[in-house]
Design an enzyme around this catalytic site. Structure first.
Site, PDB file in Angstrom:
ATOM      1  CD  GLN A   1      -7.080  -0.443  -3.124  1.00 38.91           C
ATOM      2  OE1 GLN A   1      -7.492  -0.698  -1.999  1.00 38.91           O
ATOM      3  NE2 GLN A   1      -7.553  -1.028  -4.199  1.00 38.91           N
ATOM      4  CG  PHE A   2      -4.612   3.729   0.045  1.00 40.51           C
ATOM      5  CD1 PHE A   2      -4.972   5.066  -0.078  1.00 40.51           C
ATOM      6  CD2 PHE A   2      -5.574   2.750  -0.184  1.00 40.51           C
ATOM      7  CE1 PHE A   2      -6.271   5.414  -0.426  1.00 40.51           C
ATOM      8  CE2 PHE A   2      -6.867   3.094  -0.526  1.00 40.51           C
ATOM      9  CZ  PHE A   2      -7.221   4.434  -0.651  1.00 40.51           C
ATOM     10  CB  ALA A   3       1.809   5.488   0.530  1.00 43.10           C
ATOM     11  CG  ASP A   4      -0.953   4.759   4.896  1.00 40.72           C
ATOM     12  OD1 ASP A   4      -0.456   5.253   5.908  1.00 40.72           O
ATOM     13  OD2 ASP A   4      -1.491   5.432   3.994  1.00 40.72           O
TER      14      ASP A   4
ATOM     15  N   PRO B   1       4.095  -4.701   3.368  1.00 43.39           N
ATOM     16  CG  PRO B   1       2.013  -5.719   3.644  1.00 43.39           C
ATOM     17  CD  PRO B   1       2.657  -4.382   3.456  1.00 43.39           C
TER      18      PRO B   1
ATOM     19  CD  GLU C   1      -0.756  -5.075   0.064  1.00 42.41           C
ATOM     20  OE1 GLU C   1      -1.851  -4.465   0.033  1.00 42.41           O
ATOM     21  OE2 GLU C   1      -0.598  -6.168   0.680  1.00 42.41           O
TER      22      GLU C   1
ATOM     23  CB  ILE D   1       4.186   0.202   0.227  1.00 44.71           C
ATOM     24  CG1 ILE D   1       5.086  -0.306  -0.911  1.00 44.71           C
ATOM     25  CG2 ILE D   1       5.007   0.885   1.325  1.00 44.71           C
ATOM     26  CD1 ILE D   1       5.803   0.786  -1.669  1.00 44.71           C
TER      27      ILE D   1
ATOM     28  CG  HIS E   1      -6.967   4.717   3.626  1.00 46.49           C
ATOM     29  ND1 HIS E   1      -7.380   4.252   4.847  1.00 46.49           N
ATOM     30  CD2 HIS E   1      -7.295   3.759   2.727  1.00 46.49           C
ATOM     31  CE1 HIS E   1      -7.961   3.065   4.692  1.00 46.49           C
ATOM     32  NE2 HIS E   1      -7.918   2.742   3.414  1.00 46.49           N
TER      33      HIS E   1
END
Length: 712
Positions: free
Chosen positions: A455-458, A462, A433, A460, A502
């Site tokens: 891919q998923f907000a969770d 890194p 990320e 982000i 997710h």
């Protein structure tokens, strides 16, 4: 207009090729004028360091670091870069800047935070360059975060290779990227991400590692079990080289070989240069505080100036010639110091300029509902918007985890794009990320226009280092020279048992970052129009896309599916939409309220308002930064009752902040306290669907809160 002051040079009747070094059993010669220029610039850098110590009360007002001990390797690098090249120096690299032709007074104006500091206008530290000048290599904004430059620099090389693949690079020269790092920074995980992509994509980049065996007070033995040269052996495809960083001839010849290697597109290379540290770590962390006399004496034995001077005398250079060069360097430094000292400070009125570069998209254009249009779901509207962009702009590309190949994204948001545009333009990345986010800074600097996806907000988090330190600050700290065009797509939100990793909402965290824009569409037409505006915006834009709205499968979200706008449709960022109006008679009778929301909140609000026919206006913010405060304030003043609705947990959230602002700015118009509703204040969304429902807002919870507000 500042008059350019040239470093005086001695007059030579003939350029002699005096220096000879055995390199792979071939004789390589260095022209005498290069050697003498290097000596003069070393004396310049040394005298600058002495001057900063001599005038410590002035020069240590702001923390700085010098290149003392690193002059040889840095000049060997700077003097061989071409104007077509790109560089990412680190905070000790003033001699690289002298090597490319920067003048001492220019660096000193940054040291003293002067208005004519050519890099930042007095905003950034010494030797934190950002240079866009004809005849010089391009140096985008550099942060202070150790090792952080590796990813944007690799993004530059990635962008150059992409533009070459599309025949979009002008000029005959093949540009390279030089990324300079201290050896201690190589232990950073983001440096490994950069190395991985460099070898994976065979990128035209040199990683110049300057190893002086110190962090701040920590030694190499304390910090690592191997140096950067040995570490890089694990990245198959990375060529490696060791040079004596205190020896100009060895450094110059080694870097010549490395530069030729990369310019001839033979892949990335790491050059490890061992250097002495002859100055302080910084002016604020002085060497005598933590280094013993024995260590200082050991390092002084490899003084690059002493070595080069001895070498020049050995090959027959007249001592008087060298003495004159040193004298001219010292004279110039003294003159430049006085010039910089007496130059103007920044105008105080300039302090808030260049947070953002102006966007060309300032009004809604195109047709939102063309004749004969069919309805589309949000995910397809986004796909079509990206396809339009890729078709129209060959400099654009799209990458992230699983968006390439035949899958086209875990939500099918990039379906068919790789097949239509090829693997050079649409491709998968490793699970990195930080690279996905930070590489867009480098892409932007070279003229490539990246659309990327987390891919998923969770996931982000890194990438937050790069988003905060590199992307958000670049425009402001470069004084407007390097805004970063970056479109970062982020699926977000909870529905149907997505669970704790997710389903999260992250907008409040993003909104604490100045210098980025945050967009959050709630329907297909807005998705397409805002996606186009986000791409054309010259600033970093994070596009939050609620995955529960992608296909309108969640009950109550059918209106997220809309007629598809035409290809020219575009919506300016920062313009809210009145998603539902209240009846005039209800407003006039004081029986109305406004719900201010975005994303899934629009549909909870619509469903809840059915119980209060004609009494509820709904403002869909669409963009969270910049915020359309005028529309919010106008609606609050019209109704006298305000309700801020979010999917996030409420505590310390954007919703709470907005409610507080409404309470303060619109106090005289309010007939009731501002109502707010969000998720429960818990650290994650539980997996069980019933627990998820218990935590999140829904139409029934909104209805109850709305009833309370209207009865006030």
């Amino acid at each position: 207009m500042i008059e350019t002051i040239k470093i005086p040079t001695m007059s030579f009747t003939k350029s002699k090729e005096r220096a000879v070094k055995k390199n792979n059993h071939k004789e390589i010669k260095i022209e005498e004028n290069i050697l003498l220029k290097a000596y003069q610039l070393m004396c310049t850098a040394e005298r600058m360091a002495w001057t900063y110590e001599e005038y410590k009360e002035v020069c240590s007002k702001y923390v700085h670091s010098t290149s003392r001990g690193h002059e040889a390797i840095q000049l060997a690098a700077g003097m061989q870069l071409k104007p077509c090249d790109f560089a990412a120096p680190y905070y000790r690299d003033e001699s690289i800047l002298l090597g490319i032709g920067m003048q001492p007074y220019e660096l000193m104006m940054q040291l003293m935070a002067k208005a004519d500091d050519p890099f930042s206008g007095g905003r950034s530290y010494y030797s934190h360059p950002s240079l866009k000048r004809d005849g010089f290599p391009t140096i985008p904004h550099q942060s202070s975060a150790t090792g952080m430059q590796a990813i944007p620099a690799t993004g530059m090389a990635h962008g150059l290779k992409y533009l070459e693949s599309q025949a979009l690079l002008e000029g005959e020269d093949k540009p390279i990227v030089l990324c300079s790092l201290g050896d201690g920074s190589v232990t950073e995980g983001e440096v490994s991400e950069a190395f991985q992509m460099a070898v994976l994509k065979d990128l035209p980049i040199i990683y110049l590692i300057q190893d002086n065996d110190w962090g701040i007070s920590a030694t190499g033995k304390e910090m690592r079990n191997m140096d950067a040269y040995d570490f890089a052996a694990g990245f198959v495809g990375m060529s490696r080289m060791r040079v004596d960083g205190s020896d100009f001839v060895d450094s110059f010849l080694g870097l010549k070989k490395a530069i030729d290697h990369v310019r001839n597109r033979k892949g990335p290379i790491l050059v490890h240069a061992k250097c002495p540290l002859l100055g302080h770590h910084t002016s604020g962390v002085r060497k005598e505080w933590y280094r013993g006399e024995k260590n200082l004496k050991l390092h002084s034995k490899d003084d690059p100036i002493v070595k080069l001077e001895k070498y020049l005398i050995d090959i027959g250079i007249d001592k008087k010639n060298l003495k004159d060069l040193k004298k001219s360097a010292h004279t110039l430094v003294a003159k430049d110091y006085e010039y910089a000292l007496n130059s103007e400070d920044p105008e105080l009125s300039s302090f808030d300029k260049h947070e953002f570069e102006e966007t060309p998209v300032i009004e809604e254009k195109g047709v939102r509902k063309p004749k004969g249009a069919e309805k589309v779901v949000m995910v397809d509207a986004a796909l079509h918007a990206v396809e339009d962009i890729l078709r129209k702009h060959p400099e654009s590309l799209f990458y992230g985890q699983d968006v390439g190949g035949t899958l086209g994204g875990v939500f099918r948001e990039a379906a068919t794009l790789a097949q239509k545009f090829g693997d050079e333009r649409i491709f998968n990345t490793p699970i990195q990320e930080a690279y996905i986010v930070g590489s867009t800074a480098g892409m932007s600097a070279v003229g490539a226009k990246a659309i990327v996806e987390i891919q998923f907000a969770d996931y982000i988090w890194p990438g937050m280092n790069q988003l905060v330190e590199e992307l958000s600050k670049s425009c402001y700290l470069s004084n407007g020279k390097f805004p970063i065009q970056s479109l970062i797509r982020v699926p977000i939100g909870a529905y149907g048992g997505g669970g704790p990793y997710h389903s999260g909402s992250i907008e409040s965290t993003l909104l604490t970052i100045r210098g980025i824009k945050v967009v959050y569409p709630s329907n297909a037409a807005d998705m397409k129009g805002l996606m186009k505006a986000a791409f054309y915006d010259p600033n970093p834009v994070v596009m939050l896309e609620h995955k529960g709205l992608y296909w309108s499968k969640v009950p109550g979200t059918s209106e997220a599916k809309t007629f598809e706008p035409d290809e020219d449709y575009i919506i300016p960022l920062g313009k809210a939409n009145i998603a539902q109006k209240a009846d005039e008679d209800k407003i006039n009778n004081g029986q109305s309220a406004v719900i201010i929301t975005y994303g899934m909140g629009v549909y909870w609000a619509k469903e809840a308002s059915k119980s209060f026919e004609g009494q509820v206006e709904i403002v869909d913010l669409r963009t969270l930064n910049p915020l359309d405060w005028d529309t919010v304030a106008e609606s609050v003043q019209k109704h006298g009752r305000a309700f801020v609705l979010t999917e996030e947990p409420l505590m310390n959230s954007f919703a709470e902040s907005l409610a507080g602002r409404i309470s303060k700015k619109c106090f005289e118009y309010l007939d009731a306290p501002v109502q707010i509703l969000g998720a429960a204040n818990l650290p994650a969304i539980p997996l069980n669907v019933d627990l998820e429902k218990q935590m999140l807002p829904n139409a029934e919870k909104v209805r109850s809160a709305l009833k309370e507000l209207l009865e006030y």
